[in-house]
Scaffold this motif. Sequence first.
Motif, PDB file in Angstrom:
ATOM      1  N   TRP A  91     -25.789  17.637  46.193  1.00  0.00           N
ATOM      2  CA  TRP A  91     -26.240  16.909  44.994  1.00  0.00           C
ATOM      3  C   TRP A  91     -27.311  17.715  44.267  1.00  0.00           C
ATOM      4  N   THR A 100     -35.020  17.097  37.237  1.00  0.00           N
ATOM      5  CA  THR A 100     -33.621  17.417  36.983  1.00  0.00           C
ATOM      6  C   THR A 100     -33.451  17.890  35.544  1.00  0.00           C
ATOM      7  N   TRP A 118     -25.922  20.868  41.468  1.00  0.00           N
ATOM      8  CA  TRP A 118     -26.083  19.764  40.523  1.00  0.00           C
ATOM      9  C   TRP A 118     -25.426  20.065  39.177  1.00  0.00           C
TER      10      TRP A 118
END
Length: 208
Positions: free
Chosen positions: A76, A115, A80
């Motif tokens: 993940w 992120t 990503w």
Amino acid sequence: MLQPQAVIFDIGNVLTRWQPEAFYDRVIGEDRRRALFAAVDLHRMNDLIDAGALFRETIYDWADQYPDWRPEIRLWYDRWIELASPRIDGSIRLQRALRAKGVPVFALTNFGRHTFEDALPKMDFLQDFDRLYVSGVMGVIKPDPQIYQMVEEDCGVAPDRLLFTDDRADNITAAARRGWRTHQFESWQGWAARLVAEGLLSKEEAGL
């Protein structure tokens, strides 16, 4: 009716695909993916990141809590950018067509602070907004009404002059309750038709 003064895009499943299950199906196979998602609430993990939790640290901590799935959970983070692909080029063209006409274009997205920082240099369209509203920075995620109020207060545009597209019905409903104009995204062509109907783009400009 007056034209919208600003157009607001969600990002996941509007400007780029966000289908983690499809990524895992490709990488580990559908059967193992189903077992993984049954054993580990990866979407809950991602919600924590979208609300402001650390990116790598959160994912690796969850991986350590589930040692049988440690390598798969770490994907993940490790892969990503593949998880959040491919781009939806038709929507990106609409984003840029609006800006070329001088229409303010904002993003309102459930996206982790760290992120997003990681994604910025890798997804050029993230830099093509007049204002960015990122849940991980704001500390609240859609569809909490507070996030829509924070957008209104920051941009100063009346709710009925904001036009917002998102793929999730709950996010659209929450915005509509505040008086925003809304469009539930299913395809870039449908979104293009709505922008034409609102008088913001011509059919040619919208690629229709």
